[in-house]
Structure formats: C-alpha cells, structure tokens
Design a protein around this motif. Structure first.
Motif, PDB file in Angstrom:
ATOM      1  N   PHE A  23       0.827  -1.207   0.000  1.00  0.00           N
ATOM      2  CA  PHE A  23       0.000   0.000   0.000  1.00  0.00           C
ATOM      3  C   PHE A  23       0.863   1.258   0.000  1.00  0.00           C
ATOM      4  O   PHE A  23       0.568   2.225  -0.721  1.00  0.00           O
ATOM      5  CB  PHE A  23      -0.924  -0.010   1.219  1.00  0.00           C
ATOM      6  CG  PHE A  23      -1.732   1.253   1.377  1.00  0.00           C
ATOM      7  CD1 PHE A  23      -2.859   1.467   0.589  1.00  0.00           C
ATOM      8  CD2 PHE A  23      -1.356   2.223   2.296  1.00  0.00           C
ATOM      9  CE1 PHE A  23      -3.596   2.633   0.716  1.00  0.00           C
ATOM     10  CE2 PHE A  23      -2.091   3.391   2.432  1.00  0.00           C
ATOM     11  CZ  PHE A  23      -3.211   3.595   1.648  1.00  0.00           C
ATOM     12  N   ASN A  24       1.931   1.260   0.802  1.00  0.00           N
ATOM     13  CA  ASN A  24       2.822   2.427   0.854  1.00  0.00           C
ATOM     14  C   ASN A  24       3.504   2.668  -0.486  1.00  0.00           C
ATOM     15  O   ASN A  24       3.647   3.804  -0.934  1.00  0.00           O
ATOM     16  CB  ASN A  24       3.868   2.239   1.952  1.00  0.00           C
ATOM     17  CG  ASN A  24       3.269   2.334   3.343  1.00  0.00           C
ATOM     18  OD1 ASN A  24       2.226   2.949   3.530  1.00  0.00           O
ATOM     19  ND2 ASN A  24       3.919   1.714   4.318  1.00  0.00           N
ATOM     20  N   SER A  27       0.903   4.042  -2.850  1.00  0.00           N
ATOM     21  CA  SER A  27       0.506   5.404  -2.449  1.00  0.00           C
ATOM     22  C   SER A  27       1.578   6.418  -2.823  1.00  0.00           C
ATOM     23  O   SER A  27       1.278   7.463  -3.419  1.00  0.00           O
ATOM     24  CB  SER A  27       0.249   5.452  -0.942  1.00  0.00           C
ATOM     25  OG  SER A  27      -0.797   4.580  -0.582  1.00  0.00           O
ATOM     26  N   TYR A  28       2.835   6.102  -2.476  1.00  0.00           N
ATOM     27  CA  TYR A  28       3.923   7.040  -2.789  1.00  0.00           C
ATOM     28  C   TYR A  28       4.097   7.201  -4.297  1.00  0.00           C
ATOM     29  O   TYR A  28       4.411   8.287  -4.786  1.00  0.00           O
ATOM     30  CB  TYR A  28       5.230   6.563  -2.155  1.00  0.00           C
ATOM     31  CG  TYR A  28       5.296   6.785  -0.659  1.00  0.00           C
ATOM     32  CD1 TYR A  28       5.087   8.054  -0.124  1.00  0.00           C
ATOM     33  CD2 TYR A  28       5.558   5.736   0.209  1.00  0.00           C
ATOM     34  CE1 TYR A  28       5.138   8.264   1.243  1.00  0.00           C
ATOM     35  CE2 TYR A  28       5.612   5.936   1.582  1.00  0.00           C
ATOM     36  CZ  TYR A  28       5.397   7.206   2.090  1.00  0.00           C
ATOM     37  OH  TYR A  28       5.451   7.417   3.454  1.00  0.00           O
ATOM     38  N   VAL A  30       1.687   6.916  -6.605  1.00  0.00           N
ATOM     39  CA  VAL A  30       0.574   7.727  -7.112  1.00  0.00           C
ATOM     40  C   VAL A  30       0.776   9.193  -6.749  1.00  0.00           C
ATOM     41  O   VAL A  30       0.571  10.100  -7.583  1.00  0.00           O
ATOM     42  CB  VAL A  30      -0.762   7.206  -6.555  1.00  0.00           C
ATOM     43  CG1 VAL A  30      -1.901   8.160  -6.897  1.00  0.00           C
ATOM     44  CG2 VAL A  30      -1.062   5.816  -7.106  1.00  0.00           C
ATOM     45  N   VAL A  31       1.192   9.456  -5.510  1.00  0.00           N
ATOM     46  CA  VAL A  31       1.395  10.834  -5.072  1.00  0.00           C
ATOM     47  C   VAL A  31       2.532  11.487  -5.862  1.00  0.00           C
ATOM     48  O   VAL A  31       2.447  12.659  -6.263  1.00  0.00           O
ATOM     49  CB  VAL A  31       1.688  10.885  -3.557  1.00  0.00           C
ATOM     50  CG1 VAL A  31       2.143  12.281  -3.136  1.00  0.00           C
ATOM     51  CG2 VAL A  31       0.455  10.471  -2.767  1.00  0.00           C
TER      52      VAL A  31
END
Length: 306
Positions: A23-24, A27-28, A30-31
């Motif tokens: 997930f991390n 997430s990173y 995508v951000v």
C-alpha cells in the motif's frame, strides 16, 4: 521481544505487513506521479517564457526551450520602474486588503455565530441573498465613483473584495466548533465581547484565518478588473492590470501591422503571455508554504463532528 512481533513463528513477515508495504509503495508512487503532473504545467509555463517566438509558432510549447530567448522579459522590463511600481501597488492592496478582510470577515462570523444575537438568522439571510442577486456593474460603478468619490483611489481596489460570503460561511463554521464554555467563562471573569473576540476567538481560529487569508490574498493579487473600472492613473496600476494592458497593446500592434501589411516591430505575444504569468505568479506562490500547516485543517473544518 518487541522486535519479534513483526515476524511469525517461521520468521516470515506477516501478510498484514506485506500489505502495508504494498500500500505504501502504491501510495507514494501515485502521489509522486500526481505531483509531477501538477508541476508539469508550471514547468511548461516557465520554459515557454524563455522560448523564441518563432520556435513556439513552429514547434509549440515544450518542457525544454527549443530555442532559448529572453525577448519576452526584455519587452516586459523595458521600463522596469513601471513593473516595480506595479509590484508595490499589488503588494500594498494584497496586504491591507487581506488583513482588513480577515478582520471584518472573522468579526462578522463571530457575531453571526452568537446564539444570543437576536437578528443572526436575518443577517445570515441578508448575506446569502447577495450571492443570488446583486445590483450589477453599472450601479456598483456609479456608487463607487459618484457617491464614494473613489475614482483613482486605492480604496476602489480594496473595498469590492473586502468580504466574501463563502469565506464568511467557512469562518462561521469554524468558529461554531469552539465550545461556548470558553466565552461564558471569560464573561464571568468580566471580559467584554471585543476582548473575548480578540484574545480568545481569534487565537483559536488560526487554521481558519490562514485558509481564508490565503484565499483573500489570491483574490487581491489576481484582481485586474477593478483596476480597469476605477483606475486610469498609470502610477496606480496593480501588477495584473499593467501586464494585461501591456499584452493588449502588444496584440493590438501585431493585428494592425498584419491588417496594414506593414513590417512592424517584432513583439513576442505568445511568449509574452507566459512571461507575464511567471512574473505575476512568482511572489504569491511563496505565501502558501507559510500557511500550509493550517491549510488542510482550515478546509476540512466541520467535515467531522464528534
């Protein structure tokens, strides 16, 4: 013992840890991609401002200038005194307008939030009504010029944007989250309404003030329309209107030369637009980092109750 909690009996990372890691990573990623996509238009903006006019016409805009040129900035800073003066005007109306606007908006929101204020619902309706209907441009212009005598006056750039109903509603919502017991305790100690507002309410509403202050600053900094209506003295032009009038003049010269089939002075209208945006965006973009820690809290006020 604590170090062994992250592993199961076989010495492997539990699935929950692997899921969190995945997930991390996602997430990173995508951000990071979103941040790059947000910065890309600004990079193209800066690159285009340093690109030769003919290169833009032939190849369009790009991340890297196809042919480097500072002609657009040379045109803008041909008279540096006017640019510096316009910067001063814009900074003045932005600072004064933001401070006064915050004070008026927060004080009005505090009054509208007071449960012991008899006419608070009528006052709220009055403000809401102005978002649906207004007097129009002509009546506003007559009021400012004929009755208030604000032609070529700095107040004509400050007063029209002094209070925004949407910002008022946001500020009222934020103040409503402050417990009434704080004001009641201060009243028991003998504090007046203005003392309560200045020494208790305002310090507790820093996130809301920072958020609304940023919006006010952007409104004042980007405003050119009121200058077009009320300011005819070139020494009082704000930066946005000075750049707008410069671009209009450049485009007018280009159109007249084409219609008359006469070779006129080459004016980089395409790169000039981007250079104007860079000059106008530079200072105000530095304001956001100073209010960033309050910004998210200020925007999400009232979203979660309990």
């Amino acid at each position: 013992m604590e170090n062994n909690l992250a592993f199961d009996r076989k010495g492997k990372i539990p699935k929950t840890e692997g899921a969190n890691l995945l997930f991390n990573i996602i997430s990173y990623t995508v951000v990071t991609v979103a941040a790059i996509l947000c910065l890309l238009p600004f990079e193209i903006l800066v690159s285009g401002s340093f690109t030769d006019e003919n290169a833009i016409a032939q190849h369009g805009y790009g991340i890297i200038p196809s042919k480097f040129s500072i002609e657009a900035y040379r045109v803008l800073f041909k008279f540096p005194d006017s640019i510096i003066r316009a910067y001063g005007v814009s900074i003045f109306i932005t600072v004064i307008g933001t401070i006064v606007g915050l004070f008026v908006t927060s004080m009005t929101a505090y009054v509208m939030n007071r449960k012991d204020f008899k006419y608070r619902n009528k006052l709220a309706f009055f403000f809401y009504f102005t978002t649906l209907f207004n007097g129009g441009i002509l009546s506003t212009y007559i009021f400012f010029v004929k009755y208030l005598q604000l032609k070529n006056d700095m107040l004509s750039l400050i007063l029209p944007l002094l209070i925004n109903v949407f910002y008022l509603i946001v500020m009222r919502t934020f103040i409503s989250s402050i417990p009434d017991s704080i004001s009641e305790s201060a009243k028991i100690d003998g504090a007046g309404d203005f003392t309560i507002f200045m020494k208790l309410i305002l310090p507790l509403t820093k996130p809301g003030l920072a958020t609304i202050g940023l919006f006010y600053a952007l409104d004042y900094w980007n405003d050119w329309y009121n200058a077009m209506l009320y300011i005819s003295d070139a020494n009082k032009f704000p930066l946005q209107y000075l750049l707008f009038s410069t671009l209009q003049s450049a485009e007018a010269i280009s159109r007249i030369s084409k219609m008359a089939s006469v070779a006129a002075i080459s004016v980089p209208t395409l790169s000039l637009k981007l250079a104007m945006a860079v000059i106008a965006t530079g200072p105000i973009i530095l304001v956001y980092p100073s209010v960033q820690k309050y910004f998210v809290k200020g925007l999400t006020v009232g979203a979660i109750k309990g």
